[in-house]
Motif scaffolding. Structure first.
Motif, PDB file in Angstrom:
ATOM      1  N   VAL A 187       0.841  -1.209   0.000  1.00 39.74           N
ATOM      2  CA  VAL A 187       0.000   0.000   0.000  1.00 39.74           C
ATOM      3  C   VAL A 187       0.871   1.253   0.000  1.00 39.74           C
ATOM      4  CG1 VAL A 187      -1.680   1.323   1.341  1.00 39.74           C
ATOM      5  CG2 VAL A 187      -1.953  -1.152   1.089  1.00 39.74           C
ATOM      6  N   SER A 188       1.901   1.263   0.841  1.00 38.63           N
ATOM      7  CA  SER A 188       2.807   2.407   0.899  1.00 38.63           C
ATOM      8  C   SER A 188       3.544   2.589  -0.432  1.00 38.63           C
ATOM      9  CB  SER A 188       3.823   2.216   2.033  1.00 38.63           C
ATOM     10  OG  SER A 188       4.736   3.285   2.082  1.00 38.63           O
ATOM     11  N   TYR A 189       3.967   1.491  -1.021  1.00 37.73           N
ATOM     12  CA  TYR A 189       4.680   1.507  -2.308  1.00 37.73           C
ATOM     13  C   TYR A 189       3.793   2.125  -3.387  1.00 37.73           C
ATOM     14  CZ  TYR A 189       8.370  -0.559  -5.326  1.00 37.73           C
ATOM     15  OH  TYR A 189       9.427  -0.771  -6.169  1.00 37.73           O
ATOM     16  N   ALA A 190       2.565   1.643  -3.483  1.00 40.03           N
ATOM     17  CA  ALA A 190       1.635   2.140  -4.501  1.00 40.03           C
ATOM     18  C   ALA A 190       1.323   3.619  -4.298  1.00 40.03           C
ATOM     19  CB  ALA A 190       0.344   1.314  -4.477  1.00 40.03           C
ATOM     20  N   ALA A 191       1.101   4.016  -3.040  1.00 39.56           N
ATOM     21  CA  ALA A 191       0.799   5.416  -2.752  1.00 39.56           C
ATOM     22  C   ALA A 191       1.961   6.320  -3.151  1.00 39.56           C
ATOM     23  CB  ALA A 191       0.479   5.580  -1.268  1.00 39.56           C
ATOM     24  N   GLY A 192       3.191   5.882  -2.847  1.00 42.20           N
ATOM     25  CA  GLY A 192       4.360   6.684  -3.204  1.00 42.20           C
ATOM     26  C   GLY A 192       4.505   6.882  -4.697  1.00 42.20           C
ATOM     27  N   LEU A 193       4.294   5.815  -5.458  1.00 38.73           N
ATOM     28  CA  LEU A 193       4.417   5.907  -6.909  1.00 38.73           C
ATOM     29  C   LEU A 193       3.318   6.789  -7.510  1.00 38.73           C
ATOM     30  CD1 LEU A 193       5.243   2.165  -7.678  1.00 38.73           C
ATOM     31  CD2 LEU A 193       6.816   4.099  -7.866  1.00 38.73           C
ATOM     32  N   TYR A 194       2.086   6.598  -7.040  1.00 41.89           N
ATOM     33  CA  TYR A 194       0.972   7.367  -7.600  1.00 41.89           C
ATOM     34  C   TYR A 194       1.114   8.857  -7.271  1.00 41.89           C
ATOM     35  CZ  TYR A 194      -3.745   8.945  -8.661  1.00 41.89           C
ATOM     36  OH  TYR A 194      -4.827   9.632  -9.164  1.00 41.89           O
ATOM     37  N   LEU A 195       1.447   9.174  -6.039  1.00 43.24           N
ATOM     38  CA  LEU A 195       1.592  10.569  -5.646  1.00 43.24           C
ATOM     39  C   LEU A 195       2.771  11.237  -6.352  1.00 43.24           C
ATOM     40  CD1 LEU A 195       0.797  10.303  -1.824  1.00 43.24           C
ATOM     41  CD2 LEU A 195      -0.661  11.248  -3.634  1.00 43.24           C
ATOM     42  N   THR A 196       3.810  10.469  -6.658  1.00 44.24           N
ATOM     43  CA  THR A 196       4.922  11.025  -7.437  1.00 44.24           C
ATOM     44  C   THR A 196       4.450  11.465  -8.812  1.00 44.24           C
ATOM     45  OG1 THR A 196       6.554   9.642  -6.293  1.00 44.24           O
ATOM     46  CG2 THR A 196       7.199  10.525  -8.439  1.00 44.24           C
ATOM     47  N   SER A 197       3.558  10.679  -9.411  1.00 45.07           N
ATOM     48  CA  SER A 197       3.052  11.018 -10.744  1.00 45.07           C
ATOM     49  C   SER A 197       2.225  12.296 -10.742  1.00 45.07           C
ATOM     50  CB  SER A 197       2.208   9.865 -11.295  1.00 45.07           C
ATOM     51  OG  SER A 197       0.939   9.797 -10.663  1.00 45.07           O
TER      52      SER A 197
END
Length: 404
Positions: free
Chosen positions: A81-91
């Motif tokens: 969940v943390s991994y996905a959130a980090g990638l999406y928010l970076t975009s």
């Protein structure tokens, strides 16, 4: 033990690593497009990746302790969940400073809970001690297969939809990690299957035992060098090849070759670790690294030499992981392996932090990567020597337990 007889947990762990580390190893090809978008130098992106790796390591001992106590399944889900959130928010970032929180902190936390320390700690509890290095080698190779599979696709996404959409696709891929985590058993189930778990030992006693062992600190030092090497190369090789005037696809191909040859290399070094003294095998691996890097710097940089370098360095890329983790398990047992190896991995990530950041810092200062390339050669030679005096025999506590 045949690899086909490994428990389902091992194969679930392999699948998780393919996704988690495949995504991670592709970040280097995002350096130029992200730097161009925000009009920053390479040091900014280098520091972001360096911060990611440092936090990856800082979170690791605590994540390892949590996994030892509550089992890997919950930890892996939270990490995904943390991994996905980090990638999406970076975009979605409109200011480069956001990347410190998203690509740096959130992705770093996600990686700490979905990569080697957690997976290998779980594997150590279901595989006999005499087959540990082989199992760890196979599991480590999974991350390399992910690198081979993901990087060309990431390059294609960058070319067709841009880096923002590519990171959003990456975020969706993290859902696969959650799906595979369903096959990870709980800690209590695992504990009953291992032959070298001393349930009477407390965490405090395990830490004291390791901290008083000279070999444990030498393992730390060697793994620091490994971290410096792999993150410097993964982060800066694409830019180095671009500086030499090579096509963009060359870097993606070179990194893909790193991944595919590490599939064979990780398993090979793991098998060697089961057959021979792991410390001497580690020395051989670092000597090979020093020769490969020196040859790459001295020879003309072409598409062919870049591809050969990718294959050669890939063969000894993460062979250190099954050997290092195997040494920790061999010396101290499986009960607190996620914690003890997590601490070693933190040192690895300190090296990764410096490899990613200092590479960009020195490039911006000197206008060349040559000084840092030669520094990696010297470091490889030092790491080769550091492993020679390590006493890899089980600590007396385990020797007594085995005899009784």
């Amino acid at each position: 033990m045949s690899i086909f007889r490994f428990p389902l947990l091992v194969w679930a762990g392999i699948a998780i690593l393919i996704v988690s580390l495949g995504l991670r190893q592709s970040f280097g090809i995002f350096m130029l497009p992200i730097s161009d978008t925000f009009n920053t130098g390479r040091e900014f992106f280098s520091f972001t990746i360096a911060l990611q790796n440092l936090l990856f390591g800082m979170f690791q001992p605590f994540v390892g302790m949590a996994s030892d106590r509550w089992g890997p399944k919950r930890i892996i889900i939270l990490g995904a969940v943390s991994y996905a959130a980090g990638l999406y928010l970076t975009s979605l970032a409109t200011d480069p400073s956001w990347l410190y929180l998203t690509l740096g902190t959130l992705v770093g936390l996600g990686l700490s809970a979905t990569s080697y320390v957690i997976i290998l700690g779980a594997v150590a509890r279901v595989v006999p001690a005499e087959h540990t290095a082989k199992a760890f080698g196979l599991t480590t190779a999974a991350g390399s297969f992910g690198m081979f599979a993901v990087i060309p696709g990431a390059q294609s996404l960058l070319s067709h939809v841009g880096w923002q959409s590519a990171l959003q696709v990456f975020a969706l891929m993290c859902c696969l990690i959650i799906a595979f985590s369903a096959f990870m058993k709980t800690n209590k189930t695992l504990a009953s299957t291992s032959t070298d778990i001393d349930n009477s030992q407390t965490l405090k006693e395990a830490l004291k035992e390791a901290f008083n062992h000279r070999g444990y600190w030498l393992i730390h030092a060697g793994f620091f060098v490994c971290g410096f090497h792999v993150m410097f190369i993964a982060t800066h090789l694409p830019s180095y090849l671009a500086d030499k005037g090579l096509p963009v696809a060359t870097a993606a191909m070179a990194l893909a070759y790193v991944g595919i040859f590490n599939i064979f290399g990780s398993y090979f070094w793991g098998v060697m670790g089961d057959k021979f003294n792991k410390c001497y095998v580690m020395t051989s691996l670092y000597l090979i690294r020093s020769v490969v890097i020196a040859a790459f710097v001295v020879l003309p940089v072409t598409v062919d030499t870049a591809t050969i370098f990718g294959a050669a360095i890939g063969f000894c890329w993460l062979g250190t992981v099954p050997l290092t983790s195997g040494l920790v398990r061999q010396m101290f047992g499986a009960r607190y392996m996620s914690t003890l190896y997590g601490l070693v991995f933190f040192t690895h990530q300190v090296g990764s932090f410096l490899g990613a950041w200092v590479g960009g810092l020195m490039y911006d200062y000197y206008g060349s990567y040559d000084p840092i390339w030669w520094a990696t050669v010297v470091m490889a030679l030092c790491a080769a020597l550091l492993h020679l005096p390590i006493n890899g025999r089980p600590v007396p506590r385990l020797t007594v337990a085995t005899a009784t």
